[in-house]
Design an enzyme around this catalytic site. Structure first.
Site, PDB file in Angstrom:
ATOM      1  N   ASP A  66      16.017  32.103 -24.056  1.00 51.52           N
ATOM      2  CA  ASP A  66      14.793  32.247 -23.266  1.00 51.52           C
ATOM      3  C   ASP A  66      14.897  31.536 -21.922  1.00 51.52           C
ATOM      4  O   ASP A  66      13.910  31.447 -21.192  1.00 51.52           O
ATOM      5  CB  ASP A  66      13.597  31.667 -24.042  1.00 51.52           C
ATOM      6  CG  ASP A  66      13.316  32.445 -25.313  1.00 51.52           C
ATOM      7  OD1 ASP A  66      13.318  33.682 -25.248  1.00 51.52           O
ATOM      8  OD2 ASP A  66      13.119  31.822 -26.365  1.00 51.52           O
TER       9      ASP A  66
ATOM     10  N   ASP B 294       7.536  32.844 -27.502  1.00 55.07           N
ATOM     11  CA  ASP B 294       8.604  33.538 -28.214  1.00 55.07           C
ATOM     12  C   ASP B 294       8.232  33.504 -29.698  1.00 55.07           C
ATOM     13  O   ASP B 294       7.532  32.595 -30.143  1.00 55.07           O
ATOM     14  CB  ASP B 294       9.931  32.811 -27.955  1.00 55.07           C
ATOM     15  CG  ASP B 294      11.081  33.454 -28.694  1.00 55.07           C
ATOM     16  OD1 ASP B 294      11.158  34.694 -28.692  1.00 55.07           O
ATOM     17  OD2 ASP B 294      11.896  32.715 -29.277  1.00 55.07           O
TER      18      ASP B 294
ATOM     19  N   ASP C  49      12.976  28.724 -27.246  1.00 51.49           N
ATOM     20  CA  ASP C  49      13.959  27.797 -27.804  1.00 51.49           C
ATOM     21  C   ASP C  49      14.885  27.227 -26.739  1.00 51.49           C
ATOM     22  O   ASP C  49      15.759  26.421 -27.041  1.00 51.49           O
ATOM     23  CB  ASP C  49      14.766  28.457 -28.921  1.00 51.49           C
ATOM     24  CG  ASP C  49      15.561  29.668 -28.427  1.00 51.49           C
ATOM     25  OD1 ASP C  49      15.683  29.839 -27.198  1.00 51.49           O
ATOM     26  OD2 ASP C  49      16.057  30.431 -29.263  1.00 51.49           O
TER      27      ASP C  49
ATOM     28  N   CYS D 189       0.836  -1.198   0.000  1.00 47.67           N
ATOM     29  CA  CYS D 189       0.000   0.000   0.000  1.00 47.67           C
ATOM     30  C   CYS D 189       0.874   1.252   0.000  1.00 47.67           C
ATOM     31  O   CYS D 189       2.093   1.167   0.096  1.00 47.67           O
ATOM     32  CB  CYS D 189      -0.935   0.010   1.200  1.00 47.67           C
ATOM     33  SG  CYS D 189      -0.066   0.075   2.774  1.00 47.67           S
TER      34      CYS D 189
END
Length: 766
Positions: free
Chosen positions: A655, A452, A651, A36
């Protein structure tokens, strides 16, 4: 689990080290006896106490645990055994070998459970039928005592053969001052058997009305729970289909060129810079660069891109993709664990092992659940003993046993990891790599998506779109001169012009006295002429008359094109316009996002006119132009201050800060660059449909998790009070322990089946 090595020698060395008990960075172990969700916390906690361990993540659905750090594997196994479970390390080797080893272990466990279930039900079912048709289950005479003594001993045999793993697990948990599913089952079945044996050996100490035996309950409960575990194990195997398919993409051999001969070798023996041959219909064995030949390669299994991609000299090929038409030679650039496919497999495995916040909540609740259930069982028994009708002892035993059996939180423990396994695998099939459970959960809540422009909405590779002449020279002559002027530059716009010239069969010539004018353009001497190429501001500074084409240039700019002026010996010759084309499916993908109620915003460092033109074309009403990479983060924060859950798509390079700042960062990848650390989710194909697919899969997975958790909680919340007997005073209903055992066993199967429904999920493209 250890990652594939780059060559045979390293693989042998790793195997040798493991034989000697040496250490490695990541290890995977198969866990037996975990019943469990409360087991997960115990196992992870025990492992983290081992010196050298830096992290441990257990996948309860797969019953495996991944351990990071440099701990000794023998110490890991010992720690797990001390916690009350069995562990088997998965030996170093290929992913295929590890998967086969795990499947063999699971198959052996499945056969064992089915044998144990058969033995238990061979005794339990006849006893149950005898009880249902009205047979006496009480002890009143000596002959009955003898018969039930034999049945009791047979039941003890069932408990030893078919249920010993429950009792061993319960004892180990007791020694560790904890409780789990095994504790509940052992207490429930053990209590029923012990009470029945007391009735057989000393019926006089039990009230006459309470001289009932429950041997059939003990045998049936053990048999049904074993059956439930076996069926759950089989169903769990289906949730691993995605990772199996990914591993199945790996080629087992490669054909390399050595001493001018083709030699077939094992994939582990391929070295960097080996020249590999791929013939039509063969899988690409490792990542590489084409050095000879031309072909079309089907990359759909990795990227989700349906159309084969043309490959020629200088193009990249990726391991696991299928060579369709031509024969090619390529140089191996990534082998073993460094190939894109190996990275994808490892990322998917890590994501399947990780827990979203909603799953960790279930683990915490499960940790408290078992002790609470034991208290409820005791209280229930006391209430029946003190306030229940005759035979009070029998009612107390039945209610306590039923509470213990029905309350096992197996379904609760499976609810999240089963759905995560299927969801992450489903996303990988669509070319979407989800890094962890947090990203999977958060992506479903995104309210604003920042895109972007370059390389995300657009192709990211500018093309020459227009040449507007202002002289008698031909386009070819102008293009030849401009390409010669720009041939030494690495600027994307310059590369677009050179490529355009080469496509027309033109080769750039040599220039002299080259000069780059920052922010304006370039100049140089070419065949006795002075060439000048740049923006309108440069032309005006050099007093070159350009009024005749200014209006045309402005018109081109409104079409998201970048116009550049070209002059020869101070005379304007032409305007050359370059544009970064919008991807074919960007408009449809952005509409999908908007249709799903997501606010779409475009960020770009490009000029305002170009940004406006692109935004209008793709249907985006909010955009920010001339934003520097370092300022993109501020825009993300600004949106978050407006209570938006922000996704950022870029990209993954310039960024990176914005991707990291966003609630969920999406990196546009290509299938060979899949480990962009700043992103939470990587889209292996360039299409923004992958973005919409990721969000759709995330929402479907979270919905499935909630369904599973709701079902598991409702099952326990409703089952425990009924088992305790709350309905008896009103309707005379008291749940049978056997029915409780069946319900508990099949509740887990229900969760697994519901999670498997996700495999049928398809994101709809609007």
């Amino acid at each position: 689990m250890s990652e594939p090595t780059t060559d045979l020698h390293l693989s042998q060395a790793a195997a040798h080290d493991l034989e000697k008990g040496f250490k490695r960075d990541t290890q995977e172990l198969i866990i037996e006896g975990a019943g469990c969700a409360s087991c997960v916390t115990k196992i992870e906690g025990a492992i983290k106490q081992v010196p050298g361990v830096t992290g441990a993540e257990m996948n309860f659905a797969q019953r495996t645990v991944s351990v990071s750090g440099d701990a000794d594997r023998k110490a890991l196994v010992k720690a797990i055994e001390k916690a009350g479970y069995n562990a088997k390390p998965i030996a170093a080797g290929s992913d295929n070998d590890a998967m086969e080893e795990k499947e063999k272990a699971e198959w052996a466990y499945y056969k064992r459970l089915m044998r144990e279930m058969t033995i238990a039900l061979l005794l339990g079912v006849p006893l149950m039928i005898y009880s249902i048709v009205g047979g006496e289950m009480t002890v009143t005479t000596n002959s009955e005592r003898l018969v039930w003594l034999i049945v009791g001993l047979l039941t003890l045999g069932v408990m030893v053969f078919s249920g010993k793993h429950f009792y061993i697990g319960a004892w180990q948990s007791f020694k560790n001052h904890s409780a789990n599913m095994d504790t509940l089952i052992a207490l429930g079945t053990g209590t029923a058997w012990l009470y029945s044996m007391v009735v057989v050996f000393a019926p006089d100490i039990v009230p006459e009305m309470a001289r009932h035996v429950y041997f059939e309950a003990t045998a049936m409960i053990i048999g049904l729970i074993d059956l439930g575990l076996a069926l759950e194990l089989k169903a769990r195997g289906r949730t691993s289909q995605a990772i199996k398919r990914l591993i199945g993409l790996q080629a087992k051999t490669a054909r390399v060129v050595r001493d001018e001969k083709d030699v077939d070798i094992a994939i582990e023996q391929v070295l960097l810079n080996d020249i590999v041959r791929a013939r039509p219909g063969e899988k690409i064995p490792v990542d590489g660069l084409v050095v000879e030949g031309h072909t079309a390669i089907d990359e759909s299994m990795l990227t989700g891109e349906p159309m084969p991609i043309e490959k020629k000299e200088g193009d990249e090929v990726v391991a696991g993709t299928l060579n369709k038409t031509g024969s090619i030679l390529f140089k191996a650039t990534r082998v073993g664990k460094d190939t894109a496919l190996a990275q994808i497999i490892n990322m998917v495995k890590r994501a399947q092992n990780s827990k979203p916040p909603i799953g960790r909540l279930a683990d915490v609740i499960s940790g408290y659940f078992v002790p609470v259930v034991m208290i409820v069982a005791v209280v229930s028994a006391l209430v029946w003993l003190n306030f229940g009708p005759d035979p009070a002892v029998a009612f107390a035993i039945v209610s306590a046993t039923t509470v213990l059996i029905i309350a096992c939180p197996c379904a609760l423990g499976l609810a999240t990891p089963m759905s995560v396994m299927v969801g992450v695998g489903k996303a990988a099939e669509a070319g979407v790599l989800i890094r962890n459970g947090e990203a999977l959960q958060m992506a479903s809540k995104i309210t604003a998506m920042v895109l972007d422009k370059t390389g995300t909405i657009t192709l990211g590779s500018p093309k020459v779109t227009d040449i507007v002449m202002n002289s008698a020279d031909s386009e070819v002559t102008v293009l030849q001169m401009v390409a010669s002027l720009e041939s030494g530059s690495e600027h994307p716009l310059a590369l677009a012009i050179v490529e355009s010239a080469q496509e027309r069969g033109l080769q750039p010539g040599k220039v002299a006295n080259f000069n780059a004018i920052a922010g304006h353009g370039v100049e140089a001497d070419y065949e006795g002429k002075r060439l000048l190429f740049g923006n309108e501001k440069l032309m005006r500074e050099r007093n070159i008359e350009c009024e005749s084409l200014v209006e045309t240039a402005q018109e081109l700019a409104t079409q998201a094109k970048t116009p550049m002026y070209f002059a020869v010996d101070d005379q304007l010759e032409a305007i050359i316009a370059v544009a970064d084309p919008i991807k074919e499916d960007s408009i449809a993908a952005i509409k999908r996002l908007q249709h799903n109620g997501i606010r779409v915003i475009m960020l770009t460092g490009d000029n305002r006119a170009t940004a406006k033109a692109v935004a209008e074309k793709v249907g985006i009403t909010e955009y920010f132009a001339e934003v520097l990479p370092q300022d993109k983060t501020d825009k993300i924060v600004e949106l978050q201050m407006q209570d938006e859950i922000v996704g950022m798509t870029g990209d993954g390079i310039n960024d990176a800060p914005a991707l990291a700042m966003a609630n969920v960062g999406f990196a546009i990848g290509t299938g060979t660059d899949v480990a962009i650390e700043s992103a939470d989710i990587t889209l292996m194909r360039g299409s923004l449909h992958g973005l919409a697919d990721a969000i759709a899969v995330s929402r479907a997975t979270l919905r499935n998790i909630k369904q599973n958790l709701f079902g598991a909680f409702i099952y326990n919340a409703a089952g425990v009070p009924v088992a305790a007997g709350v309905l008896y005073p009103f309707f005379g209903l008291l749940l049978s322990p056997v029915i409780a055992g069946a319900a508990m066993a099949f509740s887990s199967l229900t969760v697994v089946t519901n999670a498997n429904r996700l495999r049928m999920f398809k994101a709809q493209e609007h």
